[in-house]
Every structure is written in structure tokens, then in C-alpha cells.
Design a protein around this motif. Structure first.
Motif, PDB file in Angstrom:
ATOM      1  N   GLY A   2     -36.642   3.116   3.094  1.00 59.81           N
ATOM      2  CA  GLY A   2     -36.075   1.943   2.434  1.00 59.81           C
ATOM      3  C   GLY A   2     -34.865   2.269   1.596  1.00 59.81           C
ATOM      4  N   ARG A   3     -34.824   1.762   0.368  1.00 58.79           N
ATOM      5  CA  ARG A   3     -33.647   1.833  -0.492  1.00 58.79           C
ATOM      6  C   ARG A   3     -33.204   3.285  -0.718  1.00 58.79           C
ATOM      7  NH1 ARG A   3     -36.922  -1.330  -3.687  1.00 58.79           N
ATOM      8  NH2 ARG A   3     -36.638  -0.022  -5.522  1.00 58.79           N
ATOM      9  N   ALA A   4     -31.945   3.553  -0.428  1.00 60.91           N
ATOM     10  CA  ALA A   4     -31.438   4.925  -0.454  1.00 60.91           C
ATOM     11  C   ALA A   4     -31.572   5.555  -1.828  1.00 60.91           C
ATOM     12  CB  ALA A   4     -29.978   4.941  -0.003  1.00 60.91           C
ATOM     13  N   PHE A  14     -47.830   5.438   3.992  1.00 60.41           N
ATOM     14  CA  PHE A  14     -46.412   5.078   3.920  1.00 60.41           C
ATOM     15  C   PHE A  14     -46.128   4.144   2.747  1.00 60.41           C
ATOM     16  CE2 PHE A  14     -48.516   2.233   6.936  1.00 60.41           C
ATOM     17  CZ  PHE A  14     -48.083   0.955   6.591  1.00 60.41           C
ATOM     18  N   VAL A  15     -44.908   4.269   2.253  1.00 59.89           N
ATOM     19  CA  VAL A  15     -44.395   3.371   1.220  1.00 59.89           C
ATOM     20  C   VAL A  15     -43.022   2.887   1.665  1.00 59.89           C
ATOM     21  CG1 VAL A  15     -43.620   3.121  -1.165  1.00 59.89           C
ATOM     22  CG2 VAL A  15     -45.667   4.466  -0.661  1.00 59.89           C
ATOM     23  N   HIS A  16     -42.832   1.590   1.633  1.00 58.01           N
ATOM     24  CA  HIS A  16     -41.542   0.981   1.966  1.00 58.01           C
ATOM     25  C   HIS A  16     -40.910   0.481   0.679  1.00 58.01           C
ATOM     26  CE1 HIS A  16     -39.254  -2.308   4.454  1.00 58.01           C
ATOM     27  NE2 HIS A  16     -38.438  -1.430   3.886  1.00 58.01           N
ATOM     28  N   TRP A  17     -39.833   1.124   0.276  1.00 59.60           N
ATOM     29  CA  TRP A  17     -39.059   0.693  -0.889  1.00 59.60           C
ATOM     30  C   TRP A  17     -38.121  -0.402  -0.409  1.00 59.60           C
ATOM     31  CZ3 TRP A  17     -41.165   2.662  -5.104  1.00 59.60           C
ATOM     32  CH2 TRP A  17     -41.871   3.853  -4.979  1.00 59.60           C
ATOM     33  N   ALA A  18     -38.663  -1.592  -0.290  1.00 58.54           N
ATOM     34  CA  ALA A  18     -37.970  -2.707   0.340  1.00 58.54           C
ATOM     35  C   ALA A  18     -37.012  -3.386  -0.636  1.00 58.54           C
ATOM     36  CB  ALA A  18     -38.984  -3.713   0.868  1.00 58.54           C
ATOM     37  N   ALA A  19     -36.196  -4.275  -0.112  1.00 56.32           N
ATOM     38  CA  ALA A  19     -35.221  -4.978  -0.936  1.00 56.32           C
ATOM     39  C   ALA A  19     -35.902  -5.884  -1.945  1.00 56.32           C
ATOM     40  CB  ALA A  19     -34.269  -5.778  -0.051  1.00 56.32           C
ATOM     41  N   ASP A  79     -42.020  -3.776  -3.238  1.00 54.72           N
ATOM     42  CA  ASP A  79     -42.407  -2.528  -2.588  1.00 54.72           C
ATOM     43  C   ASP A  79     -43.749  -2.716  -1.893  1.00 54.72           C
ATOM     44  OD1 ASP A  79     -40.131  -1.331  -3.681  1.00 54.72           O
ATOM     45  OD2 ASP A  79     -41.185  -0.864  -5.532  1.00 54.72           O
ATOM     46  N   VAL A  80     -43.923  -1.994  -0.782  1.00 55.05           N
ATOM     47  CA  VAL A  80     -45.099  -2.146   0.067  1.00 55.05           C
ATOM     48  C   VAL A  80     -45.693  -0.773   0.338  1.00 55.05           C
ATOM     49  CG1 VAL A  80     -45.976  -3.048   2.265  1.00 55.05           C
ATOM     50  CG2 VAL A  80     -43.990  -4.127   1.186  1.00 55.05           C
ATOM     51  N   TYR A  81     -47.022  -0.699   0.354  1.00 55.46           N
ATOM     52  CA  TYR A  81     -47.694   0.551   0.698  1.00 55.46           C
ATOM     53  C   TYR A  81     -48.638   0.302   1.879  1.00 55.46           C
ATOM     54  CZ  TYR A  81     -51.811  -1.395  -1.587  1.00 55.46           C
ATOM     55  OH  TYR A  81     -52.873  -2.200  -1.924  1.00 55.46           O
ATOM     56  N   GLY A  82     -48.979   1.391   2.570  1.00 50.52           N
ATOM     57  CA  GLY A  82     -49.928   1.268   3.676  1.00 50.52           C
ATOM     58  C   GLY A  82     -50.594   2.597   3.972  1.00 50.52           C
ATOM     59  N   VAL A 105     -55.554  -0.645   9.287  1.00 55.84           N
ATOM     60  CA  VAL A 105     -54.478  -0.149   8.440  1.00 55.84           C
ATOM     61  C   VAL A 105     -54.347  -1.084   7.244  1.00 55.84           C
ATOM     62  CG1 VAL A 105     -52.012   0.363   8.293  1.00 55.84           C
ATOM     63  CG2 VAL A 105     -53.286   0.912  10.379  1.00 55.84           C
ATOM     64  N   LYS A 106     -54.512  -0.532   6.046  1.00 59.16           N
ATOM     65  CA  LYS A 106     -54.402  -1.322   4.824  1.00 59.16           C
ATOM     66  C   LYS A 106     -52.937  -1.405   4.423  1.00 59.16           C
ATOM     67  CE  LYS A 106     -56.167   0.328   0.939  1.00 59.16           C
ATOM     68  NZ  LYS A 106     -57.171   0.651  -0.104  1.00 59.16           N
ATOM     69  N   VAL A 107     -52.463  -2.621   4.207  1.00 58.89           N
ATOM     70  CA  VAL A 107     -51.083  -2.858   3.796  1.00 58.89           C
ATOM     71  C   VAL A 107     -51.117  -3.827   2.619  1.00 58.89           C
ATOM     72  CG1 VAL A 107     -48.766  -3.577   4.492  1.00 58.89           C
ATOM     73  CG2 VAL A 107     -50.323  -2.605   6.203  1.00 58.89           C
ATOM     74  N   GLY A 108     -50.281  -3.554   1.610  1.00 62.80           N
ATOM     75  CA  GLY A 108     -50.254  -4.447   0.455  1.00 62.80           C
ATOM     76  C   GLY A 108     -48.942  -4.369  -0.297  1.00 62.80           C
ATOM     77  N   PHE A 109     -48.597  -5.467  -0.965  1.00 65.07           N
ATOM     78  CA  PHE A 109     -47.494  -5.456  -1.920  1.00 65.07           C
ATOM     79  C   PHE A 109     -47.973  -4.797  -3.206  1.00 65.07           C
ATOM     80  CE2 PHE A 109     -46.519  -9.462   0.508  1.00 65.07           C
ATOM     81  CZ  PHE A 109     -45.393  -8.973   1.151  1.00 65.07           C
ATOM     82  N   HIS A 110     -47.037  -4.193  -3.926  1.00 67.21           N
ATOM     83  CA  HIS A 110     -47.393  -3.492  -5.151  1.00 67.21           C
ATOM     84  C   HIS A 110     -47.234  -4.401  -6.360  1.00 67.21           C
ATOM     85  CE1 HIS A 110     -47.750  -0.356  -8.165  1.00 67.21           C
ATOM     86  NE2 HIS A 110     -46.547  -0.659  -8.639  1.00 67.21           N
ATOM     87  N   GLY A 111     -48.361  -4.796  -6.957  1.00 68.00           N
ATOM     88  CA  GLY A 111     -48.346  -5.475  -8.236  1.00 68.00           C
ATOM     89  C   GLY A 111     -47.737  -6.861  -8.244  1.00 68.00           C
TER      90      GLY A 111
END
Length: 378
Positions: free
Chosen positions: A98-100, A247-252, A255-258, A266-272
Motif C-alpha cells: 500500500g502507501r509508500a 497481510f496488512v494493506h496500508w490503504a488510502a 487500514d486492513v489486516y488479514g 481467511v479473516k479480514v477486517g478494518f482496523h479500529g
């Protein structure tokens, strides 16, 4: 008659049987300390932040101090695995993308700590892990994986019991805390009272209501702990288990983890991002709009699962304003809170740090009640 009058009276009363309380009880018994652990719910309950079969272990922090803490925690996890005789961390590896600016900072912190890692293009990452659609920078490190979280809590509790120094009581609520200066009387729903010079409140989301006033009376208020109800979900996987890293996606946006939970998906969720709740009065029901948003995210970025068939999970987050942990002692009371979203991976180290405090050690400056708030106000 109070247990405190017997010759087997506990030296420490640990309130809370989640992973932090369990780890603390074990750490204290390893030091030869006698412990009474009390938990308001049943053993292995689903009402707090510790439940479920898996949590992420990763060393991918942009903050060098937290990276160093993960290395210390990993040594203790390996010691716990040896003592328990079972695997508690499954080394799947972990991927950040995700975010550089975030991913590059993580890479720099891992380099500084000497932790092996590699960078990949999104295409190369997708070829290696076809279940995930990557964007931006991609970083992988192999020391990471999945913690068998329910087994880890049981390991802490069982090993503490085996020492003969721990009395574990479940379905037992604290009905009163009376501060006498040098000690505190803990009154329990089973009718017993316990006067101790060391009471550890490892209660996560319940810390403000349980010990907030007591600490304030000693001139040390808790930071504003934000308690939310989060709603990650398990999604059925199209791929074999070995295809999934954590995995963690530092999205725009959020943030999302899985991570994979074997047998569940596969567990996927938004953070907080969940609604603020009272931990004693919550509905455990997903917010429909957020459920739809999570499914839309998964359909786009996690092609290796069936986004149309989520099994939602409800859990509590308790976070400080800056998401740092809160671990400190005032007089006979040690408080431990603010761990949600990233605390489980540190559990054996947190238990050690809290045991240090409970036996006369000093607080970690970063996690102390004296630390200035993010706004600069003490």
C-alpha cells in the motif's frame, strides 16, 4: 473467611483472564509468586478482545521501538512453545503493501533491526500469493505468521496452574475495590474478599470503569480509552492453506489486516473503525453498511476467497489516543489496557513487563500514566 487470612493467600490478585492477564499470571508464577486470577466470564469466553483461534504475529512496524519489542516477544513465544510442548506461532510470513511512506518506513525499521525482509513489485507478489491483489509498495518478512491465540491463552493458564502457585477463578466478578493506601481489598461475586498490596487490572475495555476512579484518586488518570465493537469476518478460501501469508494493506482510506484461520477461512477486517460501545452492553451485531464495505473491499483485494459468504465476528477494541499501550502502577494497583489491534503478538512480553511492575519494577516510559497525551496535556 477471606482467603487473605490463610497461609496460602495470594501475593497478587490479577483481574482479567484474557491473554494479558493469563500471561501476567504465568510470568508471576515463574518468579515464585502466588497469584489469584479472577475472570468475570467463563474460561475461553467471547466477550472481550482475546477470543478466536488466530492472531497475527508480525515484526512490520514503522516504529523501531515496537520492532525491538517484537523481537523480545518472539524469544518469549519460543520459550512458551517449549514449555507448553506445542506450536503456537505458525510461520506463514507476512506481507505489507500500500502507501509508500508507510511501507518504506517499515522496511527501514526492519533494516535497522537486522530483520531479513524483501521488497517485491505488485505483479511479483501476486504471482507468489495469488489470493491477494497488491497495490503500491510490497514488503515481506518471513519471521511473521499466525499465533494460535486460543491455544496460547490456554498455555499461559495451564502452565500457571501447573506451578501450584495460581488459583484461577472464572465466572467470578469483582464487585468492589477498596483502596486503603498500601493495599486494596478486592471483593468478589463468590463472597470472598482478598486484601493485597498488588492488584493487577488486566481488563482491557473494562479498565476505565474498574480502576479509572481509583487511579484518579491517586492523581493518575487513565488516558481516554476508546472502546469499540469491531466486525472482521472469515471468508471461505479458494486456495490451500499454505497459499496465505498474514497481510496488512496500508490503504488510502482505512487500514486492513488479514490472516488465515485454518478450518474457518481467511479473516479480514478494518482496523479500529467500529462504533464506540459500552463493553457490558453491546449487541454483537455487524453494522450493515460496514459489512457491505468490507465485502466490497474483499471482492476487490482478496480474490482468493468468496467475498459473498462472510462469517462475521464481533470483538472489542480498547485503544489509547496514540495506540500505545498503557502499563503502569500506582500504589498497590497495576493497570494494563490499550492493547487492541496489535497487542496480542506481545503477550508473553507484556506479561513479563506487568510482572516486573507488580514486583516493584519501573514502568516503561512510553507506556506510563505520566506520559504526556498526544495533545501535550498530561
Amino acid at each position: 473467611m477471606s482467603d487473605a487470612l490463610s497461609d496460602r493467600a495470594p501475593t497478587h490478585v490479577v483481574i482479567g483472564g484474557g491473554v494479558v492477564g493469563a500471561a501476567t499470571a504465568y510470568a508471576l508464577t515463574l518468579r515464585g509468586e502466588r497469584v489469584l486470577l479472577v475472570e468475570q466470564h467463563e474460561r475461553g469466553h467471547h466477550n472481550g478482545s482475546s477470543h478466536g483461534a488466530t492472531r497475527i504475529f508480525r515484526q512490520g512496524y514503522a516504529d523501531p521501538e515496537y520492532v525491538a519489542l517484537t523481537s523480545r516477544a518472539l524469544v518469549l513465544w519460543e520459550a512458551l512453545e517449549g514449555a507448553a510442548g506445542e506450536e503456537l506461532i505458525v510461520r506463514t510470513g507476512a506481507v505489507d503493501h500500500g502507501r509508500a511512506e508507510v511501507v518504506d518506513a517499515i522496511a527501514a525499521a526492519l533494516t535497522e533491526a537486522g530483520i531479513p525482509h524483501e521488497t517485491l513489485s505488485p505483479d511479483d507478489a501476486a504471482a507468489r500469493w495469488p489470493g491477494i491483489a497488491f497495490e503500491g509498495r510490497v514488503l515481506a518478512h518471513a519471521t511473521a505468521g499466525c499465533i494460535r491465540s486460543d491455544r496460547a491463552i490456554e498455555a499461559f493458564l495451564t502452565l500457571a496452574e501447573r506451578t501450584g502457585l495460581a488459583d484461577l477463578r472464572f465466572d467470578t466478578r469483582v464487585t468492589g475495590l477498596d483502596d486503603h493506601g498500601d493495599d486494596v481489598t478486592v471483593t468478589l461475586s463468590d463472597g470472598s474478599t482478598h486484601c493485597s498490596s498488588s492488584v493487577v487490572a488486566a481488563v482491557g475495555s473494562w479498565a476505565p470503569t474498574l480502576v479509572g476512579d481509583l487511579l484518579a484518586g491517586r492523581g493518575a488518570g487513565l488516558p481516554a480509552i476508546r472502546v469499540t465493537q469491531e466486525q472482521p469476518a472469515h471468508f471461505p478460501s479458494h486456495l490451500p492453506d499454505q497459499a496465505w501469508p498474514s497481510f496488512v494493506h496500508w490503504a488510502a482510506d482505512d487500514d486492513v489486516y488479514g490472516l488465515l484461520t485454518p478450518g474457518e477461512g481467511v479473516k479480514v477486517g478494518f482496523h479500529g473503525t467500529g462504533p464506540v460501545v459500552d463493553p457490558d452492553h453491546r449487541d454483537f451485531t455487524p453494522v450493515p453498511a460496514e459489512a457491505e464495505r468490507l465485502q466490497a473491499y474483499v471482492a476487490r483485494y482478496v480474490p482468493g476467497v468468496d467475498a459473498s459468504k462472510p462469517t462475521f465476528i464481533s470483538c472489542l477494541y480498547d485503544n489509547s489516543p496514540d495506540e500505545d499501550f498503557v502499563i503502569d502502577r500506582r500504589g498497590p494497583v497495576t493497570v494494563a489496557t490499550g492493547f487492541s489491534g496489535h497487542g496480542f503478538k506481545f503477550a508473553p512480553l507484556l506479561g513479563d513487563m506487568i510482572a516486573d511492575l507488580a514486583t516493584g519494577g519501573a514502568a516503561h516510559p512510553r507506556f506510563s500514566l505520566s506520559k504526556p497525551s498526544p495533545s501535550g496535556t498530561p
